[in-house]
Design a protein around this motif. Sequence first.
Motif, mmCIF file in Angstrom:
data_model
loop_
_atom_site.group_PDB
_atom_site.id
_atom_site.type_symbol
_atom_site.label_atom_id
_atom_site.label_comp_id
_atom_site.label_asym_id
_atom_site.label_seq_id
_atom_site.Cartn_x
_atom_site.Cartn_y
_atom_site.Cartn_z
ATOM 1 N N TYR A 1 -2.737 4.145 2.804
ATOM 2 C CA TYR A 1 -2.700 3.833 4.227
ATOM 3 C C TYR A 1 -3.439 4.908 5.030
ATOM 4 O O TYR A 1 -4.247 4.605 5.918
ATOM 5 C CB TYR A 1 -1.241 3.724 4.675
ATOM 6 N N LYS B 1 0.831 -1.189 0.000
ATOM 7 C CA LYS B 1 0.000 0.000 0.000
ATOM 8 C C LYS B 1 0.876 1.252 0.000
ATOM 9 O O LYS B 1 1.920 1.288 0.639
ATOM 10 C CB LYS B 1 -0.904 0.019 1.236
ATOM 11 N N ARG C 1 -7.225 4.712 7.089
ATOM 12 C CA ARG C 1 -7.339 5.082 8.498
ATOM 13 C C ARG C 1 -8.475 6.094 8.681
ATOM 14 O O ARG C 1 -9.237 6.029 9.659
ATOM 15 C CB ARG C 1 -6.016 5.669 9.008
#
Length: 210
Positions: A139, A134, A143
């Motif tokens: 990433y 990734k 999140r």
Amino acid sequence: MAAIDTIRKRYQAAGQDHLFAFFPKLSDDERSAFIRQLESIDVDRVNKIYKKAVEAEKVVTDPKYVADPIEPLPVDACESVVNNPSNESKWRDAGLEAIARGEVGVLLMAGGQGTRLGSSAPKGCYDIGLPSHKSLFQYQAERIARLQTVAETTHDKPKGSVIIPWYVMTSGPTRKETETFFANHKHFGLNPKNVIIFEQGCPRLSVSGV
């Protein structure tokens, strides 16, 4: 050439004429981009800030200069969650509640290129060697998506009602590639309207995907 002559005179007066050393070698497109960049800079203000910084440096390096003492922060000005589960739970709850109320956004400084990593692409596009391969952008996006979902679940909000706007600040050289990267990856599942990509120093914001 009237525009470039006017701009050059302004930069000459500011002592920055060296910026035009390679102007004759640029292509027409490169010249246009260069001129737009110069127009966006208040060179006189930059010089004032530089002069003020240099003068301040001279003051603090003077042996006779006595600086004000640096006092520790008041005890109630900060808290730690290290080895303190109750504090950790308290601040987690406060954070999720603020997210659920729409009071939280994310600002990502993404103006640098990954030259030290052997890549000319924006750092956020770089594969940092995770088993998943990734990118840093993916990433971060995942999140944000996860936090939205957790806030919705925790505070009984309808699915898709909690939004964390994501502001991605780029530089001139990285903006277009960043926008293309997000578009090609469908904004990693986030709503394009909530991903705001803008250029540092630029007074206008553009909503990615629009």
